[in-house]
Motif scaffolding. Sequence first.
Motif, PDB file in Angstrom:
ATOM      1  N   TYR A   1       0.635  -1.219   0.102  1.00  0.00           N
ATOM      2  CA  TYR A   1       0.206  -0.044   0.101  1.00  0.00           C
ATOM      3  C   TYR A   1       0.855   1.449   0.007  1.00  0.00           C
ATOM      4  O   TYR A   1       0.536   2.313  -0.449  1.00  0.00           O
ATOM      5  CB  TYR A   1      -0.809   0.107   1.267  1.00  0.00           C
ATOM      6  CG  TYR A   1      -2.190  -1.073   0.894  1.00  0.00           C
ATOM      7  CD1 TYR A   1      -2.886  -0.836   0.015  1.00  0.00           C
ATOM      8  CD2 TYR A   1      -2.345  -2.231   1.801  1.00  0.00           C
ATOM      9  CE1 TYR A   1      -4.023  -1.614  -0.711  1.00  0.00           C
ATOM     10  CE2 TYR A   1      -3.459  -2.899   1.377  1.00  0.00           C
ATOM     11  CZ  TYR A   1      -4.011  -2.755   0.444  1.00  0.00           C
ATOM     12  OH  TYR A   1      -5.062  -3.824   0.174  1.00  0.00           O
TER      13      TYR A   1
ATOM     14  N   ALA B   1      -5.579   3.384   5.762  1.00  0.00           N
ATOM     15  CA  ALA B   1      -6.348   4.215   5.107  1.00  0.00           C
ATOM     16  C   ALA B   1      -5.982   5.606   4.850  1.00  0.00           C
ATOM     17  O   ALA B   1      -6.036   6.470   3.846  1.00  0.00           O
ATOM     18  CB  ALA B   1      -7.894   4.189   5.360  1.00  0.00           C
TER      19      ALA B   1
ATOM     20  N   LEU C   1      -3.344   6.917   2.231  1.00  0.00           N
ATOM     21  CA  LEU C   1      -3.806   6.720   0.955  1.00  0.00           C
ATOM     22  C   LEU C   1      -4.928   7.781   0.592  1.00  0.00           C
ATOM     23  O   LEU C   1      -4.983   8.453  -0.612  1.00  0.00           O
ATOM     24  CB  LEU C   1      -4.581   5.410   0.770  1.00  0.00           C
ATOM     25  CG  LEU C   1      -3.599   4.187   0.713  1.00  0.00           C
ATOM     26  CD1 LEU C   1      -4.553   2.788   1.119  1.00  0.00           C
ATOM     27  CD2 LEU C   1      -3.063   4.114  -0.559  1.00  0.00           C
TER      28      LEU C   1
ATOM     29  N   LYS D   1      -6.595   9.104  -2.968  1.00  0.00           N
ATOM     30  CA  LYS D   1      -7.370   7.697  -3.183  1.00  0.00           C
ATOM     31  C   LYS D   1      -8.657   7.788  -2.418  1.00  0.00           C
ATOM     32  O   LYS D   1      -8.758   8.303  -1.366  1.00  0.00           O
ATOM     33  CB  LYS D   1      -6.452   6.669  -2.981  1.00  0.00           C
ATOM     34  CG  LYS D   1      -5.133   6.568  -3.416  1.00  0.00           C
ATOM     35  CD  LYS D   1      -4.779   6.586  -5.044  1.00  0.00           C
ATOM     36  CE  LYS D   1      -3.450   6.719  -5.321  1.00  0.00           C
ATOM     37  NZ  LYS D   1      -3.242   6.900  -6.549  1.00  0.00           N
TER      38      LYS D   1
ATOM     39  N   VAL E   1     -10.798   5.636  -0.672  1.00  0.00           N
ATOM     40  CA  VAL E   1     -10.353   4.224   0.303  1.00  0.00           C
ATOM     41  C   VAL E   1     -11.768   3.708   0.698  1.00  0.00           C
ATOM     42  O   VAL E   1     -12.530   4.353   1.353  1.00  0.00           O
ATOM     43  CB  VAL E   1      -9.694   4.610   1.668  1.00  0.00           C
ATOM     44  CG1 VAL E   1      -9.275   3.148   2.437  1.00  0.00           C
ATOM     45  CG2 VAL E   1      -8.286   5.272   1.040  1.00  0.00           C
TER      46      VAL E   1
END
Length: 298
Positions: free
Chosen positions: A21, A54, A57, A62, A64
């Motif tokens: 990730y 999360a 990200l 992004k 999530v």
Amino acid sequence: MQLSLGPIFYYWPRQQVEDFYHQALASPADIVYLGETVCPKRREVHPSEWLEMAAPLAEAGKQVVLSTLALIESRADLATLRKLCDQSGCLMEANDMAAVELLSERNLPFVAGPSINIYNSASLRVLQQAGMMRWVMPVELSRHTLQGILEEVQQFGFAQQVQTEIFSYGHLPLAYSARCFTARNRNLPKDDCQLSCLDYPDGIPVHTRENTSLFTLNGIQTLSGDIHNLLAEYHDMAAIGVDILRISPNSSNTLQVLEQFDRIRRGETLSNQLIASDQGAATFCNGYWYGKPGMDFT
């Protein structure tokens, strides 16, 4: 169209998950799914720690989404699910109708994952009214069926309220069982599996006696033996109204595959053979998309 990274189906060590990730931060993925969807005994990453992953990200732009188990087998599983629904703070992917019910009760929007059996526009409408804002088409449906569903959704007037996501690359998730096939492979009981899945970062390949790829076993989950690849159908999917293409993670080159899809999205011309050479796959199993047996390569 947007690109998504699906949840990791396999059981990886925590460091491998974190590294994956971290690399995904700079990837062309627009959406990243986190969470355990296969087995609650996989605790390298605890539910609360998925939420910690999360944050960076989301900061990288992004969307999530936290995915839930596809098979709820115990009160403990249900209690964990309730806690996630209450505390996640992000969009969730429901992979079981229990999750749909809990999220709907809380008036929370959700994604219906590929293990939710949505086979017609009427089912889509019911779930949309319950809070669903995106569905991932069940992998066994064809292009023809999808087109018919989306045309009806347009006629019924709720096309703008529901996004359509297609499982576009990876081993197809076919079935879930209360029995653990990985433990069985080692002659171990499910309750004392010794976390054997850690030794198979891409599942256990199963072949026929003629050495033809048949299935991939991953704990209680059965996946396709070959890889499903809809790269060549990119423009066709865009034409019929697909919004998101999902790439399912593997242990080797997921982000490179994601880059290939992004190059198509940016207008370049690529072939399935290029991805085949990257992945080491000789053939793909794209039959379902064409309304044929899933093992077929068309």
